[in-house]
Write an enzyme that holds these catalytic residues in place. Structure first.
Site, PDB file in Angstrom:
ATOM      1  N   PHE A 129       0.877  -1.165   0.000  1.00 59.84           N
ATOM      2  CA  PHE A 129       0.000   0.000   0.000  1.00 59.84           C
ATOM      3  C   PHE A 129       0.918   1.219   0.000  1.00 59.84           C
ATOM      4  CE2 PHE A 129      -2.710   3.318   1.730  1.00 59.84           C
ATOM      5  CZ  PHE A 129      -3.782   3.204   0.881  1.00 59.84           C
ATOM      6  N   ASP A 201       3.376  -4.606   8.296  1.00 58.83           N
ATOM      7  CA  ASP A 201       2.157  -3.817   8.168  1.00 58.83           C
ATOM      8  C   ASP A 201       0.987  -4.801   8.219  1.00 58.83           C
ATOM      9  OD1 ASP A 201      -0.129  -2.566   7.191  1.00 58.83           O
ATOM     10  OD2 ASP A 201       0.973  -1.303   5.795  1.00 58.83           O
ATOM     11  N   TYR A 226      -9.427   0.231  11.735  1.00 63.92           N
ATOM     12  CA  TYR A 226     -10.734   0.582  11.157  1.00 63.92           C
ATOM     13  C   TYR A 226     -11.171  -0.359  10.044  1.00 63.92           C
ATOM     14  CZ  TYR A 226      -7.731   3.238   7.876  1.00 63.92           C
ATOM     15  OH  TYR A 226      -6.763   3.636   6.986  1.00 63.92           O
ATOM     16  N   LYS A 227     -10.391  -1.385   9.765  1.00 65.78           N
ATOM     17  CA  LYS A 227     -10.770  -2.339   8.734  1.00 65.78           C
ATOM     18  C   LYS A 227     -11.457  -3.534   9.415  1.00 65.78           C
ATOM     19  CE  LYS A 227      -6.978  -0.774   5.786  1.00 65.78           C
ATOM     20  NZ  LYS A 227      -7.726  -0.300   4.609  1.00 65.78           N
ATOM     21  N   ARG A 375     -11.788  -5.732  -5.614  1.00 62.46           N
ATOM     22  CA  ARG A 375     -11.562  -6.396  -4.317  1.00 62.46           C
ATOM     23  C   ARG A 375     -12.883  -6.673  -3.634  1.00 62.46           C
ATOM     24  NH1 ARG A 375      -7.638  -3.066  -0.426  1.00 62.46           N
ATOM     25  NH2 ARG A 375      -9.453  -1.694  -0.487  1.00 62.46           N
TER      26      ARG A 375
END
Lengths: 416, 416
Positions: A129, A201, A226-227, A375
């Site tokens: 990312f 990560d 937050y995922k 995705r």
């Protein structure tokens, strides 16, 4: 042939099925983007009201003591620790993933400056990312000491890329586009054998796959809450440091929250002896407090159960797409091998962007990432097997009816 | 002699009196700590509910577009700009004051490395809020290029301390303990005349006194939104850079939010051309969104009116303490001269800590800062002149009855 009835039967047998009731999910939506922003725990609204009305509105400044705001980053870290294979007192929830990467990267580089100063390479993946690459570039540019970012094109190239010039390796445990999952333990062994340090990560793996930071001998980890952890939009990120490195792990964002005795108002920075030394400034208490709502749900199950359902669902998704959408130019990007699969499934399609928009118009929320990648995030806490069935039926309709071929779906927005 | 009736009369004549109705203040509390944590705007709860229930819970990932989460740091910056004498597009609300100081300090140092690389001194005040000193130490330690922090003991020593070795000066516009207010324009002139750059910490001045960053020719500014701006506990901080410096103002916390085209997913960091280049990672949307509630109240008045009431109230507080508590060993720390006074009033007393605790037990919330300093924050948006009267009557009672001399008030807690 997989049937709808089989999916319904799997839902009836699902031991995690009841957890869905703890989330507020909008009617008419199949939410396959929990890998980007987790759904809202029902408890979140009441929790926010309590923080705002009572803690802020009534207790006011006294909340730092009375409601323990000051220790919130470590209290949440303790709640989160079992999800990542860490122990109490080892994790903080604070700041952003990007700034936390800056802290641990600076710390890792500092350790290597003392151990092996000739090592000047920071290794990362081209497919990371991007913020990870940007932060590495930021620190390297600031240091101006000859550190260079080198990029690995694919996981298979990693072993050859970890040369004896590599100081630090930054890797995504699960790749944000492909869903590729690294074998953390094996990779750490490789990295350590070459004298490098490993920063993980966890943004796309925390709460999605079992993570065993200590068992896998990781050095540093950072990641989003937050995922898959459902902490709320932009909720503060986690940070973990191997306790064996903590004594050497100096970090430069040395704000007062990281001080050993912050209320002495000393002019000299003395870092806290523990993981609090990775805190910096005053935290956004409302957003931070909401992280507990998501973590409370994880405490009702464990990552082994979540992983089992996740793999069953990603398997189902892949098989159904192959069954229902055969010949539709969909190219599976995500590994078929369970050992290398995270909890989202990605397909490439030349019209991926427009297909995702057409799905969204039908209430099926996935997302798109350049280039051409669609995705679909699989979140076992609140998805049902019938949701996978329904999502694939919508995908089939979009493809076979060419619904994507409309101007409104082809037009690119800022955020996808 | 000042009388209660006079205070009541001033409240009746107060043109800002109605704004108090927009805050939720707990019964039985005289809140004189808005300089530490601002009171809760009544609108905050509904705003949080809307962000959580609708934006997060229903719109989910689509909120990045639909509810403009992505532009929230600059939209809030635009709301905040008039309060600090900046223009639209020049301010962001993001991250913490500490990390924002790191960004602007790194940026200022980088500019000086090119302009005047021999300058190696970063000048700050011994009496700065310690996080500023810690962050300077953190950056200097990371750079390892011979930068040294030098401390000025008091404002009168500043002129002599800005030697030609000074690269950057970091100053609090209003001192967090004493309430001393710098003449920003004059100090910037001095700093610029010696070839240094000026970073202003506005934590205790923003929303408390008129700030005119552009008129005063400042270079960089950072500050809290959770004090006088009433943004909520730990709400994200502000950051401003002189537009004339922006093209040179590289900062190292280069997360994806600062990228010119973040959704291109490029491997190369290309900073945004504007103030967004000072953003880093994904922001805590709930806490960030609440900042608007406080700023909306500021839009109903202006800093000239707020300043007039603030000075009238701090004058009143000082005069009443002298009238009612004469002979009680209270030593005024805050300047009497309006030109050098912020919006809090501090007194030294050998038993300051215990006196503050005894006042809190009476519902008068001030705070204590080492050494021996009792602080009383005067917030014109929600305080009345009679509140000042009442607070001083309580102080008088605590002192004359020696209420502070009890073990429960003498025992130190972690946070004061």
């Amino acid at each position: 042939m997989i049937t709808l009835e089989q999916c319904q039967a799997r839902d009836r047998a699902d031991e995690l099925a009841s957890l869905r009731q703890q989330f507020d999910l909008p009617d008419g939506t199949l939410y396959l983007d929990g890998n980007s922003l987790g759904a809202m725990p029902k408890d979140a609204l009441a929790r926010a009201q309590d923080i705002i009305r009572r803690e802020w509105g009534v207790d006011l400044i006294n909340s730092w003591n009375k409601n323990d705001w000051w220790t919130l980053p470590t209290r949440l870290g303790d709640l989160l620790a079992p999800v990542v294979g860490a122990d109490e007192g080892e994790v903080v929830v604070t700041d952003t993933t990007s700034s936390n990467l800056f802290k641990v990267l600076a710390s890792a580089v500092r350790i290597q400056q003392r151990r092996q100063p000739h090592k000047k390479v920071i290794l990362a993946e081209r497919d990371a990312f991007p913020t990870d690459l940007y932060v590495i570039q930021g620190l390297a540019g600031l240091l101006d000491q000859g550190y260079v970012l080198q990029l690995v094109d694919q996981p298979e190239d990693l072993a050859a890329a970890v040369t004896d010039q590599v100081a630090v390796v930054v890797l995504s445990h699960v790749n944000y586009r492909t869903g590729y999952l690294y074998d953390m333990r094996a990779v750490n062994e490789l990295i350590h054998a070459r004298g490098a340090l490993a920063i993980w990560d966890l943004c796309h793996s925390i709460g999605a796959v079992p993570v065993d930071l200590k068992g896998a001998a990781a050095d540093f980890a950072i990641g989003c809450t937050y995922k898959y952890l459902n902490g709320g939009p932009g909720s503060p990120a986690m940070l973990w440091v191997d306790p064996g490195l903590l004594a050497q792990a100096w970090q430069p964002l040395s704000g007062w929250w990281g001080h050993a005795r912050p209320f002495d108002m000393s002019t000299e920075y003395t870092p806290d002896a523990g993981i609090r030394s990775f805190l910096c400034g005053t935290q956004p208490i409302v957003s931070l407090g909401l992280v507990a709502c998501g973590l409370d749900i994880f405490r009702q199950t464990d990552m082994r159960h979540i992983r089992r359902k996740s793999l069953a669902m990603t398997d189902l998704f892949i098989e159904l797409v192959e069954q229902e959408c055969a010949g539709q130019d969909l190219d599976l990007v995500t590994p078929r091998d369970h050992a290398y699969r995270g909890s989202h499934v990605s397909f490439r399609h030349p019209e991926g962007y427009a297909i995702v928009q057409a799905l969204i118009a039908r209430g099926v929320i996935g997302d798109y990432r350049e280039p051409e990648v669609m995705r679909f995030g699989i979140t076992p806490l609140y998805l049902r097997f019938v949701d996978i069935w329904d999502a694939v039926q919508h995908l089939k309709a979009v493809l076979t009816r060419r619904e994507w071929d409309q101007e409104k779906f082809q037009t690119r927005g800022l955020v996808t």
